[in-house]
Design a protein around this motif. Structure first.
Motif, PDB file in Angstrom:
ATOM      1  N   LYS A 111      34.497  -2.482  11.697  1.00  0.00           N
ATOM      2  CA  LYS A 111      33.455  -1.527  12.061  1.00  0.00           C
ATOM      3  C   LYS A 111      34.124  -0.296  12.661  1.00  0.00           C
ATOM      4  N   ASP A 112      33.541   0.870  12.469  1.00  0.00           N
ATOM      5  CA  ASP A 112      34.098   2.097  13.025  1.00  0.00           C
ATOM      6  C   ASP A 112      33.736   2.180  14.505  1.00  0.00           C
ATOM      7  N   ALA A 113      34.497   1.497  15.318  1.00  0.00           N
ATOM      8  CA  ALA A 113      34.216   1.431  16.754  1.00  0.00           C
ATOM      9  C   ALA A 113      34.822   2.601  17.514  1.00  0.00           C
ATOM     10  N   THR A 114      35.733   3.343  16.908  1.00  0.00           N
ATOM     11  CA  THR A 114      36.409   4.413  17.657  1.00  0.00           C
ATOM     12  C   THR A 114      35.433   5.439  18.208  1.00  0.00           C
ATOM     13  N   LYS A 115      34.315   5.668  17.495  1.00  0.00           N
ATOM     14  CA  LYS A 115      33.345   6.643  17.996  1.00  0.00           C
ATOM     15  C   LYS A 115      32.620   6.136  19.242  1.00  0.00           C
ATOM     16  N   TYR A 116      32.773   4.842  19.551  1.00  0.00           N
ATOM     17  CA  TYR A 116      32.158   4.260  20.749  1.00  0.00           C
ATOM     18  C   TYR A 116      33.184   3.967  21.847  1.00  0.00           C
ATOM     19  N   ALA A 117      34.378   4.475  21.686  1.00  0.00           N
ATOM     20  CA  ALA A 117      35.424   4.225  22.682  1.00  0.00           C
ATOM     21  C   ALA A 117      34.993   4.698  24.073  1.00  0.00           C
ATOM     22  N   TRP A 118      34.232   5.781  24.127  1.00  0.00           N
ATOM     23  CA  TRP A 118      33.788   6.304  25.433  1.00  0.00           C
ATOM     24  C   TRP A 118      32.887   5.308  26.150  1.00  0.00           C
ATOM     25  N   ILE A 119      32.107   4.524  25.406  1.00  0.00           N
ATOM     26  CA  ILE A 119      31.268   3.499  26.035  1.00  0.00           C
ATOM     27  C   ILE A 119      32.146   2.363  26.543  1.00  0.00           C
ATOM     28  N   ALA A 120      33.089   1.934  25.718  1.00  0.00           N
ATOM     29  CA  ALA A 120      34.016   0.882  26.140  1.00  0.00           C
ATOM     30  C   ALA A 120      34.812   1.325  27.368  1.00  0.00           C
ATOM     31  N   ALA A 121      35.171   2.602  27.418  1.00  0.00           N
ATOM     32  CA  ALA A 121      35.954   3.122  28.543  1.00  0.00           C
ATOM     33  C   ALA A 121      35.193   3.018  29.866  1.00  0.00           C
ATOM     34  N   MET A 122      33.873   3.150  29.810  1.00  0.00           N
ATOM     35  CA  MET A 122      33.082   3.000  31.036  1.00  0.00           C
ATOM     36  C   MET A 122      33.312   1.619  31.651  1.00  0.00           C
ATOM     37  N   GLY A 123      33.315   0.592  30.820  1.00  0.00           N
ATOM     38  CA  GLY A 123      33.541  -0.769  31.308  1.00  0.00           C
ATOM     39  C   GLY A 123      34.967  -0.995  31.744  1.00  0.00           C
ATOM     40  N   VAL A 124      35.914  -0.438  31.001  1.00  0.00           N
ATOM     41  CA  VAL A 124      37.333  -0.567  31.359  1.00  0.00           C
ATOM     42  C   VAL A 124      37.557   0.022  32.749  1.00  0.00           C
ATOM     43  N   ILE A 125      37.008   1.207  32.975  1.00  0.00           N
ATOM     44  CA  ILE A 125      37.175   1.877  34.269  1.00  0.00           C
ATOM     45  C   ILE A 125      36.400   1.131  35.355  1.00  0.00           C
ATOM     46  N   GLY A 126      35.170   0.740  35.060  1.00  0.00           N
ATOM     47  CA  GLY A 126      34.353   0.037  36.044  1.00  0.00           C
ATOM     48  C   GLY A 126      34.968  -1.281  36.494  1.00  0.00           C
ATOM     49  N   ASP A 127      35.721  -1.929  35.606  1.00  0.00           N
ATOM     50  CA  ASP A 127      36.380  -3.198  35.938  1.00  0.00           C
ATOM     51  C   ASP A 127      37.827  -3.000  36.401  1.00  0.00           C
ATOM     52  N   TYR A 128      38.240  -1.755  36.587  1.00  0.00           N
ATOM     53  CA  TYR A 128      39.602  -1.448  37.036  1.00  0.00           C
ATOM     54  C   TYR A 128      40.660  -2.048  36.111  1.00  0.00           C
ATOM     55  N   ALA A 129      40.384  -2.078  34.818  1.00  0.00           N
ATOM     56  CA  ALA A 129      41.314  -2.655  33.847  1.00  0.00           C
ATOM     57  C   ALA A 129      42.117  -1.540  33.160  1.00  0.00           C
ATOM     58  N   PHE A 130      42.661  -0.633  33.957  1.00  0.00           N
ATOM     59  CA  PHE A 130      43.338   0.551  33.442  1.00  0.00           C
ATOM     60  C   PHE A 130      44.564   0.222  32.601  1.00  0.00           C
ATOM     61  N   VAL A 131      45.348  -0.725  33.031  1.00  0.00           N
ATOM     62  CA  VAL A 131      46.570  -1.079  32.300  1.00  0.00           C
ATOM     63  C   VAL A 131      46.202  -1.793  31.010  1.00  0.00           C
ATOM     64  N   GLU A 132      45.385  -2.827  31.116  1.00  0.00           N
ATOM     65  CA  GLU A 132      45.008  -3.627  29.958  1.00  0.00           C
ATOM     66  C   GLU A 132      44.177  -2.840  28.956  1.00  0.00           C
ATOM     67  N   GLY A 133      43.372  -1.917  29.428  1.00  0.00           N
ATOM     68  CA  GLY A 133      42.495  -1.134  28.557  1.00  0.00           C
ATOM     69  C   GLY A 133      43.015   0.252  28.244  1.00  0.00           C
ATOM     70  N   LYS A 134      44.304   0.456  28.451  1.00  0.00           N
ATOM     71  CA  LYS A 134      44.890   1.786  28.283  1.00  0.00           C
ATOM     72  C   LYS A 134      44.648   2.355  26.883  1.00  0.00           C
ATOM     73  N   ASP A 135      44.687   1.510  25.857  1.00  0.00           N
ATOM     74  CA  ASP A 135      44.492   2.017  24.495  1.00  0.00           C
ATOM     75  C   ASP A 135      43.092   2.617  24.310  1.00  0.00           C
ATOM     76  N   VAL A 136      42.096   2.040  24.950  1.00  0.00           N
ATOM     77  CA  VAL A 136      40.728   2.570  24.866  1.00  0.00           C
ATOM     78  C   VAL A 136      40.663   3.905  25.599  1.00  0.00           C
ATOM     79  N   LEU A 137      41.253   3.952  26.780  1.00  0.00           N
ATOM     80  CA  LEU A 137      41.254   5.203  27.550  1.00  0.00           C
ATOM     81  C   LEU A 137      41.976   6.313  26.791  1.00  0.00           C
ATOM     82  N   GLU A 138      43.086   5.965  26.137  1.00  0.00           N
ATOM     83  CA  GLU A 138      43.827   6.955  25.358  1.00  0.00           C
ATOM     84  C   GLU A 138      43.023   7.434  24.152  1.00  0.00           C
ATOM     85  N   GLU A 139      42.248   6.539  23.544  1.00  0.00           N
ATOM     86  CA  GLU A 139      41.393   6.930  22.419  1.00  0.00           C
ATOM     87  C   GLU A 139      40.338   7.935  22.882  1.00  0.00           C
ATOM     88  N   VAL A 140      39.760   7.711  24.054  1.00  0.00           N
ATOM     89  CA  VAL A 140      38.780   8.648  24.602  1.00  0.00           C
ATOM     90  C   VAL A 140      39.456   9.991  24.879  1.00  0.00           C
TER      91      VAL A 140
END
Length: 168
Positions: free
Chosen positions: A90-119
Motif C-alpha cells: 500500500k502507498d503508506a508514504t503519504k501517511y508518514a506524517w500520521i505515523a510520525a505523530m505516534g512515533v513522537i508521542g511514544d518517544y520512539a525517535f530512534v526506532e521510528g527514525k525512518d518515519v520521521l525522515e520520510e516526513v
C-alpha cells in the motif's frame, strides 16, 4: 492496571456484530477472557507495542507485537501500522506524517527514525529532526490526544474524521 475493555465497550462491539475487530495500541492482554468470548463471533486483529503478560495469538486472533520476539523492542503502534501497510504494498508514504505523530508521542525517535525522515523529506516544515517534540507534527499528535482526553470516544471519532479528510 484496570481492564481496557469495559462492559459498555464490549456491549457496543457485540451489538454491531462485526466480522473483524481491530484493536490498536491497547495493552489488552489483561482482558484475554473477554477477547476469547468475542472470538466466538468475530476475528480479531491486535496491533500493539506494550509489554504483555500473555500471547494472544489463536486461531481467530492475530496479535502483532514486536515484543513477542524481542522483549525490549520499542516500536510505536503507528510505526507498526505504517510498516504493515508498506509490506502489503500500500502507498503508506503519504501517511508518514500520521505515523510520525505516534512515533513522537511514544518517544520512539530512534526506532521510528525512518518515519520521521520520510516526513522531513515530504514536508520539511513539519518536523525538526533535532527537536521532534517541538515540531508541528508533534502538535498535531497533541491535539488528537487532547480531543480523546476531553471527549472520549466522540473525540477519537472526530479526530479520525479530521485525519481522513486531510489531504496532507
Amino acid at each position: 492496571e484496570s481492564p481496557v475493555l469495559d462492559p459498555v465497550a464490549m456491549y457496543k462491539i457485540k451489538e454491531k456484530r462485526p466480522d473483524l475487530v481491530i484493536f490498536l495500541d491497547l495493552a489488552i492482554d489483561q482482558d484475554w477472557k473477554q477477547l476469547r468470548e468475542l472470538e466466538k463471533t468475530a476475528r480479531i486483529l491486535i496491533i500493539d507495542h506494550h509489554l504483555f503478560d500473555r500471547d494472544l495469538n489463536s486461531e481467530r486472533t492475530l496479535y502483532v507485537n514486536p515484543r513477542l520476539e524481542r522483549r525490549d523492542a520499542y516500536l510505536s503502534a503507528s510505526y507498526l501500522v505504517y510498516h504493515l501497510l508498506k509490506k502489503m504494498k500500500k502507498d503508506a508514504t503519504k501517511y508518514a506524517w500520521i505515523a510520525a505523530m505516534g512515533v513522537i508521542g511514544d518517544y520512539a525517535f530512534v526506532e521510528g527514525k525512518d518515519v520521521l525522515e520520510e516526513v522531513k523529506r515530504q514536508f520539511p516544515l513539519l518536523i525538526d529532526m533535532k527537536r521532534p517534540r517541538q515540531s508541528l507534527v508533534a502538535e498535531g499528535g497533541k491535539m488528537i490526544s487532547s480531543a480523546i482526553t476531553v471527549a472520549g470516544d466522540k473525540g477519537a471519532e472526530r479526530a479520525l474524521a479530521c485525519l481522513l479528510k486531510a489531504e496532507t
